[in-house]
Write an enzyme that holds these catalytic residues in place. Structure first.
Site, PDB file in Angstrom:
ATOM      1  N   LYS A 255      82.128  58.242  -4.608  1.00  0.00           N
ATOM      2  CA  LYS A 255      81.485  59.547  -4.713  1.00  0.00           C
ATOM      3  C   LYS A 255      81.651  60.163  -6.105  1.00  0.00           C
ATOM      4  CE  LYS A 255      80.475  61.409  -0.318  1.00  0.00           C
ATOM      5  NZ  LYS A 255      79.482  60.365  -0.076  1.00  0.00           N
ATOM      6  N   ARG A 256      82.768  59.861  -6.713  1.00  0.00           N
ATOM      7  CA  ARG A 256      83.022  60.416  -8.044  1.00  0.00           C
ATOM      8  C   ARG A 256      81.921  60.037  -9.046  1.00  0.00           C
ATOM      9  NH1 ARG A 256      86.712  58.271 -10.986  1.00  0.00           N
ATOM     10  NH2 ARG A 256      87.164  56.601  -9.521  1.00  0.00           N
TER      11      ARG A 256
END
Ligand code: GLU
Length: 487
Positions: A255-256
């Site tokens: 997700k980063r």
């Protein structure tokens, strides 16, 4: 050797479809289409606790959006169904029972507490983790005793304790595992559901899968599967493990690194054709330079020989660039069609979108947009009634409020009678005007650009003014003059 190519995409509906997972689907799809084979979708929903509502629909929508049609699976059926593992439990049970009868598998009665203790002990002694085979060779009387204590045993596979398991991976070449390092893994869980290992081997066999193309994280499962195939007397498929996907910082894609679910890319205004092209190049290439390839070209050229062994880097900037390339390739009509839902979504509600007006605006930004979702932000000044901007923006480099005011007033005077109010006459009028004002064209145009669009960066000025129309332009120039006069 099975001569008809049959490959499967076997997602677990435990979340929204991750781009890495969709890349696996795409490689399977390209492989099937290249060989004129079958692409099968099988839903691996045997992990009841981790199932997520709506995940199957999201996965199938993702495939549809990207144009990856399936020949067998949910919604289309096929002669090897059902294609949901939860509807095939009898098949896994039958195989597990056969393995037990043959002496290749056994019931394990160990309680979760005992397994937990065993694990803690292994860690303390710095031993490799794994089941210690306590139930592997129980005598009949021991089994009777265990049955009283644990009514829901799991079934474990008797993995060979010696020797090696070797196979040829179509991407990685010969791969060898020491059998002693692999434990007696579970085939059937205490809830009566199979584990991934058993279900995938049974189904790949029953569905006559010829090639298993899957993510590298499953490489260590391959020796387990191969031993299972052997014990069951099935011919194994050929394996190809696809390289990992990393972010630009070389850590596992997460997700980063921005959106990871395929649905989010759709919402963010990526074109499916750009997405397919981009995903195809994550671990596969035609050569060391070709980037833009149509779906047809990908199908024609896809081969496992050109899948790389090293991890692929997911570079968001490259995706944006590629999406821009695909946006520019769209016909004006198609661009408008795809942009409209984003405009309707992203612009203030009270704005009625006139087809004709939209049709004239869109060509001005087709060259610039990198995603469809950017379009409302690039064009909102065409639609808003009142522009909001800092007055100081009207005052360009080496100008002051007075010169900006003068520039706008004179422009206003000259623009009033201008007919037609089109790109050419605007240019013919405004270029000499800069000279008359003793300004550089860049200074005058900069001030006018802010006055009519409220921003310093916008599509070409004369075209923009022509599309905005005389009335809007004059009104906005008047407002700009008023705000300059306000101290
Ligand atoms: N259900 C597994 C997954 O979601 C499939 C792995 C495989 O392709 O064998 O990754």
């Amino acid at each position: 050797m099975k001569n008809h190519v049959r490959v499967r995409y076997a997602p677990s509906p435990t979340g929204y479809p991750h781009v890495g997972n969709i890349r696996t689907a795409l490689f399977n799809w390209l492989f099937a289409r290249h060989h004129g084979g079958s692409f099968i979708v099988r839903i691996e929903d045997t992990d009841v606790a981790r199932g997520v509502e709506g995940a199957v629909e999201a996965i199938l929508d993702g495939l549809k959006w990207l144009g990856m049609d399936w020949d067998e699976g949910p919604g289309v059926g096929g002669s090897y169904g059902p294609y949901y593992q939860s509807q095939r439990l009898d098949k896994y049970r039958a195989s597990a029972e056969r393995l037990i009868a043959q002496g290749n598998a056994y019931y394990c009665y160990c309680s979760p507490e005992r397994l937990e203790q065993m694990r803690a002990e292994q860690i303390r002694r710095k031993q490799p983790p794994g089941y210690d085979r306590r139930c592997r060779d129980l005598s009949q009387s021991e089994i009777a005793g265990c049955r009283l204590e644990n009514k829901n045993p799991v079934v474990r596979f008797k993995f060979p304790t010696e020797g090696k398991t070797t196979f040829t991976d179509m991407v990685r070449g010969e791969v060898t595992f020491e059998n002693a390092r692999i434990d007696d893994f579970v085939l059937m869980k205490s809830d009566g559901y199979p584990t991934y290992h058993l279900a995938s081997v049974v189904d790949d066999h029953l569905m006559e899968i010829s090639h298993v193309l899957r993510a590298e994280e499953w490489l260590s499962s391959a020796p387990r599967h191969l031993q299972l195939y052997q014990a069951l007397g099935f011919e194994p498929p050929r394996f190809a493990h696809l390289p990992m996907l990393l972010g630009t910082d070389r850590s596992k894609l997460s997700k980063r690194h921005g959106a990871v679910s395929i649905t989010e890319y759709k919402e963010q205004g990526y074109l499916p054709e750009a997405m397919v092209n981009f995903l195809a190049l994550l671990g596969w290439s035609l050569d060391d330079k070709t980037e833009i390839m149509s779906r047809q070209e990908l199908i024609e050229n896809f081969s496992l020989e050109r899948v790389s062994k090293t991890a692929a880097i997911f570079n968001r900037e490259k995706l944006e660039w590629m999406n821009g390339v695909y946006i520019r390739k769209l016909s004006p009509e198609d661009f408008i069609k795809r942009a409209t839902p984003f405009l309707e979504e992203g612009l203030p509600e009270e704005v009625p979108l006139s087809d004709d007006y939209v049709r004239r605006i869109m060509p001005l930004i087709q060259e610039r947009a990198r995603t469809l979702a950017e379009i409302p932000g690039l064009t909102d000044f065409f639609f808003t009634k009142k522009l909001e901007y800092e007055t100081e923006l009207l005052v360009g480099k080496k100008m002051d409020r007075e010169s900006a005011g003068r520039a706008l007033s004179l422009s206003l005077e000259k623009l009033k009678p201008l007919e037609p109010f089109d790109e050419n006459s605007l240019e013919a009028l405004l270029r000499p005007l800069a000279m008359e004002l003793g300004l550089k064209t860049g200074q005058l145009f900069g001030t006018l650009r802010v006055a009519v669009t409220g921003r310093t960066v916008a599509p070409p000025l004369f075209q923009t003014m022509a599309v905005l129309g005389k009335e809007r332009c004059l009104g906005r120039i008047r407002e700009a003059i008023t705000s300059l006069n306000r101290v």
